[in-house]
Design a protein around this motif. Structure first.
Motif, PDB file in Angstrom:
ATOM      1  N   ASP A 107       0.800  -1.221   0.000  1.00  0.00           N
ATOM      2  CA  ASP A 107       0.000   0.000   0.000  1.00  0.00           C
ATOM      3  C   ASP A 107       0.830   1.266   0.000  1.00  0.00           C
ATOM      4  O   ASP A 107       0.301   2.356   0.210  1.00  0.00           O
ATOM      5  CB  ASP A 107      -0.939   0.005   1.221  1.00  0.00           C
ATOM      6  N   VAL A 108       2.132   1.139  -0.201  1.00  0.00           N
ATOM      7  CA  VAL A 108       2.990   2.325  -0.262  1.00  0.00           C
ATOM      8  C   VAL A 108       3.871   2.244  -1.499  1.00  0.00           C
ATOM      9  O   VAL A 108       3.993   1.198  -2.130  1.00  0.00           O
ATOM     10  CB  VAL A 108       3.884   2.462   1.000  1.00  0.00           C
ATOM     11  N   PRO A 132       2.635   7.442   0.485  1.00  0.00           N
ATOM     12  CA  PRO A 132       1.334   6.811   0.242  1.00  0.00           C
ATOM     13  C   PRO A 132       1.050   6.597  -1.238  1.00  0.00           C
ATOM     14  O   PRO A 132       1.559   7.328  -2.104  1.00  0.00           O
ATOM     15  CB  PRO A 132       0.347   7.815   0.854  1.00  0.00           C
ATOM     16  N   MET A 133       0.218   5.611  -1.511  1.00  0.00           N
ATOM     17  CA  MET A 133      -0.229   5.346  -2.876  1.00  0.00           C
ATOM     18  C   MET A 133      -1.487   6.142  -3.212  1.00  0.00           C
ATOM     19  O   MET A 133      -2.119   5.900  -4.244  1.00  0.00           O
ATOM     20  CB  MET A 133      -0.504   3.846  -3.044  1.00  0.00           C
ATOM     21  N   THR A 134      -1.855   7.068  -2.359  1.00  0.00           N
ATOM     22  CA  THR A 134      -3.091   7.823  -2.545  1.00  0.00           C
ATOM     23  C   THR A 134      -2.861   9.229  -3.076  1.00  0.00           C
ATOM     24  O   THR A 134      -3.829   9.961  -3.289  1.00  0.00           O
ATOM     25  CB  THR A 134      -3.855   7.911  -1.206  1.00  0.00           C
ATOM     26  N   GLN A 140       0.002   7.703  -9.129  1.00  0.00           N
ATOM     27  CA  GLN A 140      -0.903   7.571 -10.270  1.00  0.00           C
ATOM     28  C   GLN A 140      -0.343   6.584 -11.293  1.00  0.00           C
ATOM     29  O   GLN A 140      -1.068   5.724 -11.804  1.00  0.00           O
ATOM     30  CB  GLN A 140      -1.115   8.932 -10.930  1.00  0.00           C
ATOM     31  N   ILE A 141       0.946   6.711 -11.580  1.00  0.00           N
ATOM     32  CA  ILE A 141       1.583   5.812 -12.556  1.00  0.00           C
ATOM     33  C   ILE A 141       1.531   4.369 -12.084  1.00  0.00           C
ATOM     34  O   ILE A 141       1.182   3.449 -12.844  1.00  0.00           O
ATOM     35  CB  ILE A 141       3.042   6.236 -12.798  1.00  0.00           C
ATOM     36  N   LEU A 142       1.891   4.130 -10.829  1.00  0.00           N
ATOM     37  CA  LEU A 142       1.972   2.766 -10.306  1.00  0.00           C
ATOM     38  C   LEU A 142       0.598   2.118 -10.156  1.00  0.00           C
ATOM     39  O   LEU A 142       0.498   0.897 -10.062  1.00  0.00           O
ATOM     40  CB  LEU A 142       2.710   2.767  -8.965  1.00  0.00           C
ATOM     41  N   LEU A 151      -6.979  -1.665  -9.009  1.00  0.00           N
ATOM     42  CA  LEU A 151      -7.070  -0.239  -9.317  1.00  0.00           C
ATOM     43  C   LEU A 151      -8.191   0.407  -8.519  1.00  0.00           C
ATOM     44  O   LEU A 151      -7.997   1.456  -7.894  1.00  0.00           O
ATOM     45  CB  LEU A 151      -7.295  -0.055 -10.819  1.00  0.00           C
ATOM     46  N   HIS A 152      -9.355  -0.219  -8.526  1.00  0.00           N
ATOM     47  CA  HIS A 152     -10.498   0.372  -7.821  1.00  0.00           C
ATOM     48  C   HIS A 152     -10.285   0.380  -6.307  1.00  0.00           C
ATOM     49  O   HIS A 152     -10.677   1.340  -5.630  1.00  0.00           O
ATOM     50  CB  HIS A 152     -11.785  -0.374  -8.190  1.00  0.00           C
ATOM     51  N   ARG A 153      -9.634  -0.647  -5.782  1.00  0.00           N
ATOM     52  CA  ARG A 153      -9.313  -0.626  -4.349  1.00  0.00           C
ATOM     53  C   ARG A 153      -8.332   0.504  -4.044  1.00  0.00           C
ATOM     54  O   ARG A 153      -8.434   1.179  -3.016  1.00  0.00           O
ATOM     55  CB  ARG A 153      -8.716  -1.968  -3.916  1.00  0.00           C
ATOM     56  N   GLY A 154      -7.397   0.721  -4.953  1.00  0.00           N
ATOM     57  CA  GLY A 154      -6.394   1.755  -4.746  1.00  0.00           C
ATOM     58  C   GLY A 154      -6.958   3.163  -4.785  1.00  0.00           C
ATOM     59  O   GLY A 154      -6.351   4.097  -4.243  1.00  0.00           O
ATOM     60  N   LEU A 155      -8.112   3.332  -5.407  1.00  0.00           N
ATOM     61  CA  LEU A 155      -8.721   4.656  -5.499  1.00  0.00           C
ATOM     62  C   LEU A 155      -9.413   5.080  -4.204  1.00  0.00           C
ATOM     63  O   LEU A 155      -9.750   6.253  -4.046  1.00  0.00           O
ATOM     64  CB  LEU A 155      -9.725   4.695  -6.656  1.00  0.00           C
ATOM     65  N   ARG A 156      -9.608   4.137  -3.296  1.00  0.00           N
ATOM     66  CA  ARG A 156     -10.280   4.486  -2.032  1.00  0.00           C
ATOM     67  C   ARG A 156      -9.393   5.437  -1.231  1.00  0.00           C
ATOM     68  O   ARG A 156      -8.276   5.113  -0.860  1.00  0.00           O
ATOM     69  CB  ARG A 156     -10.558   3.224  -1.214  1.00  0.00           C
TER      70      ARG A 156
END
Length: 239
Positions: A107-108, A132-134, A140-142, A151-156
């Motif tokens: 998550d990072v 953070p990945m947020t 955004q690239i990763l 992808l959708h989980r990462g957008l939270r």
């Protein structure tokens, strides 16, 4: 030649992975190729899927999973760093901004290499720093080329939206303005491994006083060129 390790369940799991090396396979095809009983083949394939060593395609067939690619990238990290370091220095000198290389770890995203601006106001991200990945163009690239569910989980909780990532995929680079840190902008582009999968992101970052509120207009071209140069190096050394 006996390829048995003496650990039966492991040997059978490797049979499944070896069978999928040839391409997608239904359960019936796995049974035929491996010689395993149908319940055993199914149980092992589902267990491997749980650990992301096996995945399913759109037709529900078993295929090799993304975790194998991630492990392959980790094994080749020294090669990536050796190729990237001189390119980061060139990118820094060309843009006048600090250049960094990021890889995703769960998550990072972790800064694994950097070439810092030597003087003046700069955005310093030390090697080893976990961000953070947020937020941020490298995040955004990763995330942009991930499988749809990840992808959708990462957008939270992210400071960017799915439409942002669609634009990133279309143009091949990302920018951020004050996403990660107020007053800081960045531009990033994807680094791809031998199989074409995004394995890292190369970035330049600095204060908005220099990067402006449209940092991509200034630095997208050199950042994308640096990413392609590293990607080409990875492809060349893998062949």
């Amino acid at each position: 030649m006996d390829n048995s390790s003496g650990v039966g369940v492991l040997d059978k799991a490797v049979l499944v992975l070896n069978a999928l090396e040839a391409g997608p396979a239904s359960l019936a095809q796995l049974v035929q190729t491996t010689g395993l009983a149908r319940p055993t083949a199914h149980r092992l394939a589902v267990a491997l899927e749980h650990h992301r060593l096996v995945h399913r395609d759109a037709q529900g067939r078993f295929i090799l999973g993304p975790r194998l690619a991630e492990l392959a990238v980790a094994a080749g990290e020294d090669r990536l760093l050796a190729i990237a370091q001189p390119v980061l220095a060139q990118l820094r000198d060309h843009t006048g901004e600090s250049a960094s290389l990021f890889r995703r770890q769960g998550d990072v995203r972790v800064c694994v290499a950097a070439a810092e601006r030597t003087s003046g106001l700069r955005d310093t991200i030390p090697v080893g720093a976990a961000l953070p990945m947020t937020a941020g163009s490298a995040a955004q690239i990763l995330l942009a080329w991930e499988e749809p569910d990840r992808l959708h989980r990462g957008l939270r909780g992210a400071k960017f939206e799915a439409t942002t990532l669609a634009s990133v995929r279309r143009r091949g680079w990302a920018q951020s303005v004050g996403e990660r840190e107020q007053g800081v902008g960045s531009v990033s582009a994807p680094i791809r491994g031998a199989a074409g999968r995004v394995i890292a992101a190369v970035s330049v970052s600095g204060p908005l006083e220099r990067l402006t509120r449209s940092p991509g207009r200034l630095h997208a071209a050199p950042v994308a060129a640096a990413a392609e140069k590293i990607s080409e190096g990875m492809r060349r050394t893998a062949s």
